[in-house]
Design an enzyme around this catalytic site. Structure first.
Site, PDB file in Angstrom:
ATOM      1  N   ASN A  32       2.962  48.327   1.976  1.00 52.70           N
ATOM      2  CA  ASN A  32       3.816  49.500   1.896  1.00 52.70           C
ATOM      3  C   ASN A  32       4.990  49.546   2.872  1.00 52.70           C
ATOM      4  OD1 ASN A  32       2.195  50.990  -0.114  1.00 52.70           O
ATOM      5  ND2 ASN A  32       0.667  50.943   1.520  1.00 52.70           N
ATOM      6  N   TYR A  33       4.968  48.718   3.888  1.00 59.54           N
ATOM      7  CA  TYR A  33       5.987  48.867   4.910  1.00 59.54           C
ATOM      8  C   TYR A  33       6.830  47.629   5.185  1.00 59.54           C
ATOM      9  CZ  TYR A  33       4.033  53.383   6.023  1.00 59.54           C
ATOM     10  OH  TYR A  33       3.625  54.681   5.949  1.00 59.54           O
ATOM     11  N   LEU A  34       6.283  46.480   4.851  1.00 60.26           N
ATOM     12  CA  LEU A  34       6.992  45.274   5.224  1.00 60.26           C
ATOM     13  C   LEU A  34       7.848  44.773   4.072  1.00 60.26           C
ATOM     14  CD1 LEU A  34       4.060  43.562   7.094  1.00 60.26           C
ATOM     15  CD2 LEU A  34       5.927  44.921   8.033  1.00 60.26           C
TER      16      LEU A  34
END
Length: 845
Positions: A802-804
DNA sequence: CCAGGTACTTAGGAGGCTACTT
DNA sequence: AAGTAGCCTCCTAAGTACCTGG
């Protein structure tokens, strides 16, 4: 720990009194002072040190290990305890602070009185509105209640412990800011490459639409229902799927093209006529799909949801007892009773709230007769039901291969039929086409609604969404849909309203779909745009710390936290509806502690609160003096349960962010900081001459740094200790083997020296090889051990997913020749197909 | 501005599956 | 063949963000 906490609480009370010396002007480099400048191997360790958090010890020491079947239960329990312990400590704190009351009701009243008086005089204008106050009182009541049943169980916070190997490291502040690039500017010559990207619907969707739409319509007419066989005939489909029957589904979308066109970057790089044509088609289509404002699709057809299988009544032989006497339950009551019986092994069936909620809802399902008899849950005996359930799941496990295969095939059939939809000429995978089955609700953390009955969803609850020209899915025989609508401004196919919170649930597409992938890409593009202006924004909020306006100051401090610590925004939540958790804007005074000096550092803020999913956030952070002073100011004349940022909420903050950069919201900082940290860490940790396993370890370490930043935790696997020991013994064995092999090699060499014939030479060669092989194996094992140890309580998956920015990982893999499969599994590769398709080895976030 | 509602992303855990060991 | 460890998938809860209408 205990001691620590009470020290905190004492400290807190004193500190609140401190008056702020206004505008001392000493504000300085701040960020730089606290972030990493040096980047050596040591740093990795410092990074990990943050795990130290409080000195938790492993839950293994206190939770009895039960093999296999109890594994999950224990895990669960563990979280319970993490949570409980946390609460308990807080309670203790509070009680201390008000001369400890043992009677709940009493303390509750006192609390209220206190609250009232407080608000009448003094700081009243500082506090928001009645509503908020009411909430607070409720919250207090709840807490007091909670403290009542908080069990006195000694358990470790979070169930986390620090990796032993870093224990001897000097005590750090426990603060981990992502390495900020203003310290160590990344060489970034390529900033321009996606410069044209516009995140907002308004921007992305207003171009050329008319002309293109016409074209689409033409195509649409032909392709309207491209069901299987039909489909392959459509030559101009940019959809390469099905054409090449490779083992993995061929990438469905020409992602690179699609996204390139989405950002108005046109290239002329074309290889084959085939590609050329596809790209052309792609170009047209994608432009075309730049639908006007808010339109998400043109054509949508699906088969509707799959409903939960109906309840199968228990055989006669399985008895339920009430007050020692056999009782035959009506089917409805029995079904709900069975939900409870299935959970009997869980600790929470012993919980007051759970039992209360369950019993209340269960009674609603009973016949009048049953209602009259069954008045006390404690007199209910579910053991036979529970055993029956266990026997059944056991039987399921024991099924023969054929039976299992049959079930599998059936599932696949259902998946084939219901698991896909057609959206704009593409067959797309649906994420959750199965309706959630009924059961007992179990929220996370200390949820006030745990145990409530989650009722069965019927077709009459279901809203179907599809395009007007699509075939509307037919409801199960004898039923009808609640509604069929044709709303192409949303992406969901099916929705219903759930009965616990009254919220809406949706059926949407798989992450591999165009609609999700594109959104994902946009997310990272927004984060990349933040990268370009983050310095400006930082300067801005540092200025705002000095503002005359309280609201502006609070906004600036909150933003500082969000940026520096990647905290979540912290929307307001309805009291009593959910577990009491907070994010940045909803932090309360009780969640932070100010230390003018702590462990040799100045201006330390100690955070301790429950965040999303009731995961504890604990961190000690040195902040700039001005921030510290501001915090003191914000806390003045407030009670522990008052909002720290009483003039701020997420709407205000996001509004402001929107003004600073188009498309900027609080959560973009999390994305930005996560991705930039990964990129930076990869640069630092990857050693060019290392072999692949070592490289992967480096990757995992970089990933881990991000997970730590984002506070993505997991309960340590219950089998951790054991598996670690196993691994260690494997390593030892390997070492021995290696030693043996070396000895053999030596003697072989000696032989060769004497004999000097080819035969012995050959022997030497093979021995050499053997040694090499063993060395490699040993190395691999050791790497594995380190990795696992470091990973004990950190969940890497969430940040990875979800973030990288996946393009960073893809680029890294390409650069170092690491197969992408080592980093992303099949599902992940599907989700990140767009990145795999478009990132080359020198991609820069 | 606020409350309520909606849509969509992010989250950890449970349980299943698979590959490996014994 | 059975047991086991760890990875993966599924599940659905719990967030964020934004819209609307008063």
């Amino acid at each position: 720990m205990e001691e620590d906490q009470s020290r905190q609480s004492r400290g807190r009370k004193e500190k609140i009194q401190i008056k702020v010396a206004e505008g001392d002007g000493a504000g300085n480099s701040g960020m730089q002072a606290t972030t990493f400048v040096e980047t050596t191997g040591k740093q990795e360790e410092r990074e990990l040190l943050r795990l130290e958090m409080p000195s938790w010890t492993s839950p293994l020491s206190s939770v009895k290990l039960t093999p296999h079947s109890h594994k999950h239960k224990d895990k669960h329990k563990d979280r319970e305890h993490r949570h409980k312990e946390h609460k308990k400590d807080k309670e203790k704190d509070r009680e201390k602070s008000k001369h400890s009351n043992s009677e709940h009701k009493d303390s509750e009243k006192k609390h209220k009185e206190k609250e009232k008086t407080k608000h009448k005089d003094g700081s009243s204008e500082k506090h928001k509105d009645k509503h908020k106050d009411r909430d607070k009182e409720k919250r207090k009541e709840e807490k007091v209640r909670a403290s009542g049943d908080a069990k006195v169980k000694k358990e470790k916070e979070n169930g986390f412990s620090s990796p032993p190997r870093i224990k001897d490291e000097p005590e750090d502040d426990g603060y981990f800011a992502p390495p900020k690039e203003d310290i160590k500017p990344l060489k970034r010559p390529r900033d321009e490459d996606d410069a044209d990207f516009k995140p907002k619907k308004i921007k992305t969707e207003d171009i050329k639409k008319e002309k293109k739409r016409k074209l689409e319509e033409e195509e649409d007419g032909k392709l309207k229902k491209p069901k299987s066989k039909d489909k392959d005939k459509k030559v101009p489909e940019p959809d390469s799927k099905k054409k090449k029957p490779k083992k993995e589904e061929e990438q469905k979308w020409k992602w690179a093209d699609l996204l390139k066109h989405r950002s108005h970057v046109y290239t002329t790089k074309k290889t084959s006529p085939e590609d050329l044509r596809l790209e052309f088609v792609a170009g047209v289509r994608w432009e075309e799909e730049r639908y006007p404002e808010g339109i998400k699709w043109k054509f949508l057809e699906h088969k509707g949801p799959v409903f939960a299988p109906p309840y199968e009544p228990l055989p006669e032989s399985v008895k339920f007892y009430y007050d020692g006497k056999v009782m035959k339950l009506s089917p409805k009551a029995e079904e709900v009773a069975m939900f409870f019986a299935k959970m009997l092994d869980h600790e929470y069936t012993t919980k007051e709230i759970f039992r209360k909620n369950f019993f209340k809802d269960w009674r609603k399902e009973m016949t009048n007769e049953e209602k009259n008899i069954i008045t006390n849950l404690s007199k209910c005996d579910f053991t036979q039901m529970s055993q029956y359930f266990k026997a059944q799941s056991e039987a399921r496990k024991q099924m023969s291969k054929e039976e299992k295969l049959k079930i599998k095939e059936e599932n696949e059939k259902i998946l084939k039929e219901y698991g896909f939809c057609i959206m704009d000429n593409h067959r797309e995978r649906i994420a959750n086409f199965k309706i959630e089955p009924p059961g007992l609700f179990r929220g996370r953390g200390n949820h006030p609604k745990m145990g409530m009955l989650k009722r069965r969803i019927m077709p009459e609850d279901i809203i179907i969404n599809c395009s007007k020209d699509a075939k509307v899915p037919s409801p199960p025989p004898g039923h009808k849909w609640k509604e069929v609508r044709h709303d192409n401004k949303v992406t969901w196919l099916v929705s219903w309203t759930e009965n616990i919170q009254g919220s809406i649930k949706y059926i949407m597409l798989n992450p591999s779909s165009r609609i999700k992938g594109e959104k994902d890409w946009q997310k990272y593009e927004t984060a990349r745009r933040l990268k370009k202006c983050v310095d400006k924004i930082r300067n801005q909020y540092r200025e705002d710390w000095k503002s005359k306006e309280m609201k502006v100051r609070q906004r600036a401090v909150a933003l500082y936290f969000i940026d520096k610590l990647s905290l979540r925004a912290g929307n307001e939540k309805e009291e009593g509806e959910t577990a009491d958790t907070v994010g940045c804007c909803s932090l309360r005074v009780e969640h932070i502690n100010l230390h003018p000096e702590l462990d040799g550092q100045e201006y330390v803020v100690e955070f301790d609160f429950l965040g999303k999913d009731s995961i504890r956030y604990y961190n000690k952070v040195p902040v700039e003096k001005r921030v510290f002073k501001n915090l003191q100011l914000f806390m003045e004349n407030k009670q522990p349960e008052d909002d720290l940022f009483d003039r701020l909420n997420t709407a205000i903050l996001n509004k402001h962010l929107q003004d600073l950069m188009e498309g900027l919201t609080a959560k973009v900082f999390r994305t930005y900081n996560a991705s930039i940290t990964l990129q930076q860490q990869l640069k630092e940790l990857t050693a060019p001459d290392e072999n692949i396993p070592a490289k992967i370890l480096s990757y995992n370490r970089a990933n881990r740094a991000v997970a730590i930043l984002c506070n993505h935790q997991r309960a340590p696997p219950k089998t951790f200790e054991k598996s670690m020991m196993n691994l260690q013994s494997k390593i030892d064995a390997k070492k021995e083997q290696l030693a043996d092999a070396r000895r053999d090699l030596k003697s072989a060499k000696a032989d060769a020296k004497v004999m000097k014939d080819t035969k012995t030479k050959k022997v030497v060669e093979s021995k050499k090889k053997a040694v090499q092989r063993l060395e490699e194996q040993l190395m691999k094992l050791e790497v594995q051990a380190t990795d696992r140890e470091e990973n004990k309580q950190i969940a890497l998956g969430t940040s990875k997913l979800n973030y990288l920015d996946p393009r960073i990982s893809v680029a890294w893999c390409k650069k170092w020749g690491v197969p992408i499969e080592k980093i992303y599994n099949k599902t992940q590769r599907e989700k990140f197909a767009w990145a795999i398709d478009m990132a080359d080895e020198d991609y820069e976030f």
